[in-house]
Design a protein around this motif. Structure first.
Motif, PDB file in Angstrom:
ATOM      1  N   LEU A 102       0.825  -1.196   0.000  1.00  0.00           N
ATOM      2  CA  LEU A 102       0.000   0.000   0.000  1.00  0.00           C
ATOM      3  C   LEU A 102       0.867   1.257   0.000  1.00  0.00           C
ATOM      4  O   LEU A 102       1.971   1.269   0.534  1.00  0.00           O
ATOM      5  CB  LEU A 102      -0.913   0.006   1.231  1.00  0.00           C
ATOM      6  CG  LEU A 102      -1.815  -1.217   1.374  1.00  0.00           C
ATOM      7  CD1 LEU A 102      -2.659  -1.106   2.633  1.00  0.00           C
ATOM      8  CD2 LEU A 102      -2.703  -1.393   0.151  1.00  0.00           C
ATOM      9  N   ASP A 103       0.330   2.290  -0.616  1.00  0.00           N
ATOM     10  CA  ASP A 103       0.996   3.588  -0.649  1.00  0.00           C
ATOM     11  C   ASP A 103       0.851   4.224   0.732  1.00  0.00           C
ATOM     12  O   ASP A 103      -0.263   4.429   1.212  1.00  0.00           O
ATOM     13  CB  ASP A 103       0.342   4.472  -1.711  1.00  0.00           C
ATOM     14  CG  ASP A 103       1.130   5.747  -1.962  1.00  0.00           C
ATOM     15  OD1 ASP A 103       1.735   6.275  -1.008  1.00  0.00           O
ATOM     16  OD2 ASP A 103       1.138   6.223  -3.111  1.00  0.00           O
ATOM     17  N   PRO A 104       1.954   4.563   1.404  1.00  0.00           N
ATOM     18  CA  PRO A 104       1.837   5.077   2.770  1.00  0.00           C
ATOM     19  C   PRO A 104       1.145   6.432   2.863  1.00  0.00           C
ATOM     20  O   PRO A 104       0.574   6.753   3.910  1.00  0.00           O
ATOM     21  CB  PRO A 104       3.299   5.173   3.231  1.00  0.00           C
ATOM     22  CG  PRO A 104       4.098   5.230   1.976  1.00  0.00           C
ATOM     23  CD  PRO A 104       3.351   4.419   0.971  1.00  0.00           C
ATOM     24  N   VAL A 197       8.869  -0.390  -7.068  1.00  0.00           N
ATOM     25  CA  VAL A 197       9.541  -0.741  -5.818  1.00  0.00           C
ATOM     26  C   VAL A 197       9.599   0.516  -4.963  1.00  0.00           C
ATOM     27  O   VAL A 197       9.692   1.633  -5.467  1.00  0.00           O
ATOM     28  CB  VAL A 197      10.971  -1.288  -6.053  1.00  0.00           C
ATOM     29  CG1 VAL A 197      10.925  -2.599  -6.800  1.00  0.00           C
ATOM     30  CG2 VAL A 197      11.835  -0.279  -6.799  1.00  0.00           C
ATOM     31  N   ARG A 198       9.531   0.347  -3.638  1.00  0.00           N
ATOM     32  CA  ARG A 198       9.611   1.481  -2.729  1.00  0.00           C
ATOM     33  C   ARG A 198      10.710   1.180  -1.708  1.00  0.00           C
ATOM     34  O   ARG A 198      10.440   0.788  -0.567  1.00  0.00           O
ATOM     35  CB  ARG A 198       8.278   1.732  -2.040  1.00  0.00           C
ATOM     36  CG  ARG A 198       8.257   3.009  -1.199  1.00  0.00           C
ATOM     37  CD  ARG A 198       6.899   3.199  -0.540  1.00  0.00           C
ATOM     38  NE  ARG A 198       5.892   3.543  -1.506  1.00  0.00           N
ATOM     39  CZ  ARG A 198       5.606   4.793  -1.904  1.00  0.00           C
ATOM     40  NH1 ARG A 198       6.296   5.805  -1.397  1.00  0.00           N
ATOM     41  NH2 ARG A 198       4.669   5.027  -2.788  1.00  0.00           N
ATOM     42  N   ALA A 248      16.098   5.069 -12.222  1.00  0.00           N
ATOM     43  CA  ALA A 248      14.909   4.658 -12.980  1.00  0.00           C
ATOM     44  C   ALA A 248      13.984   3.808 -12.125  1.00  0.00           C
ATOM     45  O   ALA A 248      12.756   3.944 -12.186  1.00  0.00           O
ATOM     46  CB  ALA A 248      15.331   3.898 -14.234  1.00  0.00           C
ATOM     47  N   LEU A 249      14.560   2.930 -11.305  1.00  0.00           N
ATOM     48  CA  LEU A 249      13.732   2.098 -10.431  1.00  0.00           C
ATOM     49  C   LEU A 249      13.003   2.946  -9.396  1.00  0.00           C
ATOM     50  O   LEU A 249      11.850   2.671  -9.049  1.00  0.00           O
ATOM     51  CB  LEU A 249      14.594   1.043  -9.735  1.00  0.00           C
ATOM     52  CG  LEU A 249      15.149  -0.070 -10.625  1.00  0.00           C
ATOM     53  CD1 LEU A 249      16.098  -0.967  -9.818  1.00  0.00           C
ATOM     54  CD2 LEU A 249      14.009  -0.906 -11.216  1.00  0.00           C
ATOM     55  N   GLU A 278      17.490  -5.411   2.203  1.00  0.00           N
ATOM     56  CA  GLU A 278      17.250  -5.679   3.617  1.00  0.00           C
ATOM     57  C   GLU A 278      16.519  -7.001   3.837  1.00  0.00           C
ATOM     58  O   GLU A 278      15.609  -7.114   4.654  1.00  0.00           O
ATOM     59  CB  GLU A 278      16.451  -4.523   4.242  1.00  0.00           C
ATOM     60  CG  GLU A 278      17.190  -3.188   4.158  1.00  0.00           C
ATOM     61  CD  GLU A 278      16.378  -2.037   4.710  1.00  0.00           C
ATOM     62  OE1 GLU A 278      15.180  -2.245   4.979  1.00  0.00           O
ATOM     63  OE2 GLU A 278      16.928  -0.933   4.861  1.00  0.00           O
ATOM     64  N   GLY A 279      16.912  -8.003   3.068  1.00  0.00           N
ATOM     65  CA  GLY A 279      16.363  -9.338   3.228  1.00  0.00           C
ATOM     66  C   GLY A 279      15.022  -9.567   2.566  1.00  0.00           C
ATOM     67  O   GLY A 279      14.466 -10.667   2.668  1.00  0.00           O
ATOM     68  N   LEU A 280      14.463  -8.561   1.895  1.00  0.00           N
ATOM     69  CA  LEU A 280      13.175  -8.692   1.211  1.00  0.00           C
ATOM     70  C   LEU A 280      13.361  -8.568  -0.287  1.00  0.00           C
ATOM     71  O   LEU A 280      14.339  -7.985  -0.765  1.00  0.00           O
ATOM     72  CB  LEU A 280      12.198  -7.627   1.705  1.00  0.00           C
ATOM     73  CG  LEU A 280      11.873  -7.651   3.210  1.00  0.00           C
ATOM     74  CD1 LEU A 280      10.989  -6.472   3.568  1.00  0.00           C
ATOM     75  CD2 LEU A 280      11.203  -8.968   3.592  1.00  0.00           C
ATOM     76  N   VAL A 281      12.415  -9.142  -1.045  1.00  0.00           N
ATOM     77  CA  VAL A 281      12.466  -9.109  -2.508  1.00  0.00           C
ATOM     78  C   VAL A 281      11.283  -8.289  -3.018  1.00  0.00           C
ATOM     79  O   VAL A 281      10.124  -8.547  -2.668  1.00  0.00           O
ATOM     80  CB  VAL A 281      12.416 -10.522  -3.109  1.00  0.00           C
ATOM     81  CG1 VAL A 281      12.433 -10.461  -4.633  1.00  0.00           C
ATOM     82  CG2 VAL A 281      13.585 -11.360  -2.592  1.00  0.00           C
ATOM     83  N   TYR A 282      11.574  -7.285  -3.835  1.00  0.00           N
ATOM     84  CA  TYR A 282      10.554  -6.439  -4.436  1.00  0.00           C
ATOM     85  C   TYR A 282      10.585  -6.622  -5.953  1.00  0.00           C
ATOM     86  O   TYR A 282      11.480  -7.253  -6.500  1.00  0.00           O
ATOM     87  CB  TYR A 282      10.805  -4.971  -4.089  1.00  0.00           C
ATOM     88  CG  TYR A 282      10.835  -4.680  -2.604  1.00  0.00           C
ATOM     89  CD1 TYR A 282       9.697  -4.290  -1.929  1.00  0.00           C
ATOM     90  CD2 TYR A 282      12.032  -4.800  -1.880  1.00  0.00           C
ATOM     91  CE1 TYR A 282       9.729  -4.015  -0.559  1.00  0.00           C
ATOM     92  CE2 TYR A 282      12.069  -4.526  -0.516  1.00  0.00           C
ATOM     93  CZ  TYR A 282      10.918  -4.137   0.130  1.00  0.00           C
ATOM     94  OH  TYR A 282      10.960  -3.875   1.479  1.00  0.00           O
TER      95      TYR A 282
END
Length: 318
Positions: A102-104, A197-198, A248-249, A278-282
């Motif tokens: 979700l967009d914060p 990606v955020r 670009a990302l 940080e251990g997560l995949v986006y």
């Protein structure tokens, strides 16, 4: 407290036999009516402490439909308000009616509207409280804070059309402005994060780009970067090219949501972008690009090529 001194806007007071002057704040406070002392805040939890939210209900914004093609007196279309989300290490993520990040910004604004509700009037219920607290409210919002405490808000229209709210943290019924209630009916898809990606570039550890030409991996190596094609040996990467890619990302956004389109299959997808941080995949996978409009959507408007996409671990099609 004696008469007012209108010259200095003060009050004369007698304390232990002595006549003094004091600010008029005290006199003003004593003139308040009972309702002005009551807590006007409907919600007891602060928005920054909320970690889970559930919203259910069906809201009719008007009694009858109005607009082009609407028959006079026909019922207004109902808006399904189902929405569930929870906060985790990667940000807020929805679980119903879709699975997506979700967009914060819009979420924070909506959460602030919920936790900032203030009573317009207080309704003291006499007799049967069921007249004011129906079993099936038009809108229900449940909040869970960091301590695991839950607060449920039940919204409904009274017999005279006023919006009433019952909170599990209070025995009082609150009358609310209609505009405040309608702010809480934001469509569920309005919360979806439209960025690919955020993440901050300083936290990115690896970027994997997949295309029909193969898979390219760009990996952080201290303060430098290394690039590798497929299973080949890693080589030093051009820092300017990497900086352009990361920029670009950071700016990449989806054009729109395609709720009626079928998502591209993750298995065997020939195009994908994945960012590890940080251990997560986006990131996610992309379908085959096409000129004009993808299934169920409009074109780019300039004849450009578009492709359907779905992010990793989500089911919203962009």
């Amino acid at each position: 407290i004696a008469d007012r001194d209108f010259v200095d806007f003060l009050n004369f007071v007698r304390v232990d036999g002595a006549v003094l002057r004091t600010l008029r704040n005290l006199d003003t406070a004593l003139e308040r009516e009972l309702y002005q002392w009551r807590r006007a805040a409907v919600v007891a939890v602060a928005p920054q402490h909320v970690v889970e939210v559930r919203r259910t209900g069906t809201l009719r914004l008007e009694e009858t439909a109005d607009g082009p093609g609407a028959e006079p007196g026909s019922p207004a279309a109902a808006m399904d308000l189902e929405f569930e989300a929870a906060s985790d290490v990667g940000g807020w993520r929805a679980t119903r009616p879709y699975a997506a990040l979700l967009d914060p910004l819009p979420l924070a604004a909506w959460m602030g509207s919920v936790c900032g509700l203030r009573a317009r009037r207080f309704v003291d219920v006499e007799g049967d409280p069921a007249l004011y607290r129906p079993e099936t409210p038009e809108l229900t919002i449940e909040l869970v804070d960091v301590r695991g405490l839950r607060e449920e808000l039940r919204f409904h229209r009274g017999r005279d059309g006023r919006w009433l709210c019952a909170s599990s943290s209070s025995t009082t019924l609150f009358e609310l402005e209609e505009a405040e209630v309608l702010q809480l009916a934001m469509p569920a898809y309005g919360f979806v994060d439209m960025r690919l990606v955020r993440v901050l570039r300083d936290g990115i550890e690896r970027v994997r780009l997949r295309s029909p030409a193969g898979e390219l991996a760009i990996e952080r190596d201290g303060i430098a970067w290394r690039v590798r094609l497929g299973d080949g040996a890693a080589q030093k990467a051009d820092p300017d090219a990497v900086a352009d890619l990361l920029g670009a990302l950071e700016q990449a956004r989806f054009l729109r949501i395609e709720p009626d389109a079928s998502p591209p299959s993750a298995e065997g997808a020939r195009r994908a972008i994945h960012v590890e941080a940080e251990g997560l995949v986006y990131g996610g996978v992309f379908g085959e690009p096409a000129t004009g409009a993808p299934a169920g959507g409009a074109g780019t408007g300039d004849g450009g090529r578009t492709a359907l996409s779905v992010r990793t671990g989500e089911d919203v099609v962009f």
